[in-house]
Design a protein around this motif. Structure first.
Motif, PDB file in Angstrom:
ATOM      1  N   TYR A  50       0.783  -1.333   0.041  1.00  0.00           N
ATOM      2  CA  TYR A  50       0.027   0.355   0.640  1.00  0.00           C
ATOM      3  C   TYR A  50       0.596   1.651  -0.197  1.00  0.00           C
ATOM      4  O   TYR A  50       1.027   1.862   0.551  1.00  0.00           O
ATOM      5  CB  TYR A  50      -0.973  -0.229   1.653  1.00  0.00           C
ATOM      6  N   ALA A  51       2.102   1.329  -1.330  1.00  0.00           N
ATOM      7  CA  ALA A  51       2.692   2.633  -1.167  1.00  0.00           C
ATOM      8  C   ALA A  51       1.958   3.665  -2.248  1.00  0.00           C
ATOM      9  O   ALA A  51       1.342   3.394  -2.756  1.00  0.00           O
ATOM     10  CB  ALA A  51       4.163   2.126  -1.360  1.00  0.00           C
ATOM     11  N   ASP A  52       2.826   4.608  -1.520  1.00  0.00           N
ATOM     12  CA  ASP A  52       2.368   6.000  -2.237  1.00  0.00           C
ATOM     13  C   ASP A  52       3.342   6.053  -3.398  1.00  0.00           C
ATOM     14  O   ASP A  52       3.879   4.867  -3.711  1.00  0.00           O
ATOM     15  CB  ASP A  52       2.238   7.449  -2.000  1.00  0.00           C
ATOM     16  N   GLY A  53       3.717   6.560  -3.598  1.00  0.00           N
ATOM     17  CA  GLY A  53       4.789   7.218  -5.520  1.00  0.00           C
ATOM     18  C   GLY A  53       5.819   6.877  -5.124  1.00  0.00           C
ATOM     19  O   GLY A  53       6.709   6.563  -6.093  1.00  0.00           O
ATOM     20  N   GLU A  54       6.266   7.193  -3.636  1.00  0.00           N
ATOM     21  CA  GLU A  54       7.463   7.094  -3.255  1.00  0.00           C
ATOM     22  C   GLU A  54       7.761   6.079  -2.134  1.00  0.00           C
ATOM     23  O   GLU A  54       8.813   6.368  -1.492  1.00  0.00           O
ATOM     24  CB  GLU A  54       7.941   8.494  -2.278  1.00  0.00           C
ATOM     25  N   GLY A  55       7.393   5.071  -1.746  1.00  0.00           N
ATOM     26  CA  GLY A  55       7.217   4.544  -1.172  1.00  0.00           C
ATOM     27  C   GLY A  55       6.882   3.638   0.224  1.00  0.00           C
ATOM     28  O   GLY A  55       6.713   3.124   0.701  1.00  0.00           O
ATOM     29  N   HIS A  56       6.026   5.201   0.621  1.00  0.00           N
ATOM     30  CA  HIS A  56       5.539   5.449   2.055  1.00  0.00           C
ATOM     31  C   HIS A  56       4.504   4.582   2.249  1.00  0.00           C
ATOM     32  O   HIS A  56       3.388   4.596   1.068  1.00  0.00           O
ATOM     33  CB  HIS A  56       5.860   7.108   1.828  1.00  0.00           C
ATOM     34  N   GLY A  57       4.947   4.166   3.550  1.00  0.00           N
ATOM     35  CA  GLY A  57       3.427   3.199   3.852  1.00  0.00           C
ATOM     36  C   GLY A  57       2.753   1.706   3.500  1.00  0.00           C
ATOM     37  O   GLY A  57       1.942   2.064   2.648  1.00  0.00           O
ATOM     38  N   ALA A  58       4.194   1.278   3.115  1.00  0.00           N
ATOM     39  CA  ALA A  58       3.745   0.375   1.856  1.00  0.00           C
ATOM     40  C   ALA A  58       3.449  -0.606   2.929  1.00  0.00           C
ATOM     41  O   ALA A  58       3.076  -1.956   2.504  1.00  0.00           O
ATOM     42  CB  ALA A  58       5.345  -0.196   1.065  1.00  0.00           C
ATOM     43  N   VAL A  59       3.610  -0.665   3.957  1.00  0.00           N
ATOM     44  CA  VAL A  59       2.971  -2.145   4.200  1.00  0.00           C
ATOM     45  C   VAL A  59       1.610  -1.668   5.412  1.00  0.00           C
ATOM     46  O   VAL A  59       2.307  -0.543   5.852  1.00  0.00           O
ATOM     47  CB  VAL A  59       4.669  -2.441   6.090  1.00  0.00           C
ATOM     48  N   ALA A  60       1.119  -2.636   5.375  1.00  0.00           N
ATOM     49  CA  ALA A  60      -0.456  -2.133   6.484  1.00  0.00           C
ATOM     50  C   ALA A  60      -0.271  -2.387   7.917  1.00  0.00           C
ATOM     51  O   ALA A  60       0.151  -2.949   8.034  1.00  0.00           O
ATOM     52  CB  ALA A  60      -1.172  -3.185   6.060  1.00  0.00           C
ATOM     53  N   ARG A  61      -0.823  -1.210   8.674  1.00  0.00           N
ATOM     54  CA  ARG A  61      -0.577  -1.366   9.436  1.00  0.00           C
ATOM     55  C   ARG A  61      -1.285  -2.441  10.856  1.00  0.00           C
ATOM     56  O   ARG A  61      -0.178  -3.012  11.908  1.00  0.00           O
ATOM     57  CB  ARG A  61      -1.996  -0.200  10.199  1.00  0.00           C
ATOM     58  N   GLN A  62      -2.214  -3.789   9.876  1.00  0.00           N
ATOM     59  CA  GLN A  62      -2.032  -4.483  10.532  1.00  0.00           C
ATOM     60  C   GLN A  62      -1.358  -5.529  10.352  1.00  0.00           C
ATOM     61  O   GLN A  62      -0.481  -6.643  11.428  1.00  0.00           O
ATOM     62  CB  GLN A  62      -3.296  -5.565   9.741  1.00  0.00           C
ATOM     63  N   VAL A  63      -0.227  -5.637   9.688  1.00  0.00           N
ATOM     64  CA  VAL A  63       0.894  -6.457   9.127  1.00  0.00           C
ATOM     65  C   VAL A  63       2.244  -5.551  10.664  1.00  0.00           C
ATOM     66  O   VAL A  63       2.978  -7.225  11.074  1.00  0.00           O
ATOM     67  CB  VAL A  63       1.283  -6.216   8.124  1.00  0.00           C
ATOM     68  N   ILE A  64       2.290  -4.706  10.230  1.00  0.00           N
ATOM     69  CA  ILE A  64       3.397  -3.967  11.235  1.00  0.00           C
ATOM     70  C   ILE A  64       2.589  -4.056  12.558  1.00  0.00           C
ATOM     71  O   ILE A  64       3.541  -5.074  14.118  1.00  0.00           O
ATOM     72  CB  ILE A  64       2.876  -2.192  11.434  1.00  0.00           C
ATOM     73  N   ARG A  65       1.582  -4.019  12.927  1.00  0.00           N
ATOM     74  CA  ARG A  65       0.957  -4.401  14.548  1.00  0.00           C
ATOM     75  C   ARG A  65       1.448  -6.406  14.759  1.00  0.00           C
ATOM     76  O   ARG A  65       2.183  -6.889  15.914  1.00  0.00           O
ATOM     77  CB  ARG A  65      -0.442  -3.833  14.507  1.00  0.00           C
TER      78      ARG A  65
END
Length: 139
Positions: A50-65
């Motif tokens: 789930y990344a923006d064009g620059e790769g930020h936010g690639a990993v879903a919050r639930q996966v991080i959790r």
């Protein structure tokens, strides 16, 4: 074969891939209040990107959790990531982020819900991967 753990959002692409794959798996819930799966054996994680064009936010919050728990994280042996090739260099970027942070290999990348060829490659690749780990560590 060892355990698979996956996350799929409301789009359902990863869920469709998992159904085609037809292997036993635990799902990380979309609902943040739902309990997390608790694998008790080494596992491979399958995660969408789930990344923006620059790769930020690639990993879903639930996966991080899910991975923030050290007992679960220590059982992670590899990651498979999905994404959309329209995002160019950030295609399946979640795999690189998880792999780098957790020190595990990115085993495969596929687009959206994957193709039949992706299913065959992942099944065969997982068989080889688990067999190679069995030679190195007890499962």
């Amino acid at each position: 074969m060892a355990v698979l753990v996956y996350y799929s959002s409301a789009s359902g692409n990863t869920e469709r891939f998992m159904h085609k794959l037809g292997l036993p798996a635990m799902r990380i819930p979309v609902d943040e209040s739902a309990p997390m799966p608790e694998p008790n054996a080494p596992f491979v994680l399958i995660s969408p990107t789930y990344a923006d064009g620059e790769g930020h936010g690639a990993v879903a919050r639930q996966v991080i959790r899910f991975l923030n728990d050290p007992d679960r994280r220590r059982l992670l042996r590899g990651v498979i990531a999905s994404g959309n090739r329209n995002f160019g260099t950030t295609f399946a970027h979640a795999g690189r982020v998880i792999g780098d942070k957790c020190g595990v290999p990115v085993l495969y990348r596929f687009e959206l819900a994957g193709t039949e060829l992706d299913v065959v490659r992942v099944r065969e690749g997982l068989e080889r991967f688990w067999a190679s780990l069995d030679e190195v560590e007890p499962v």
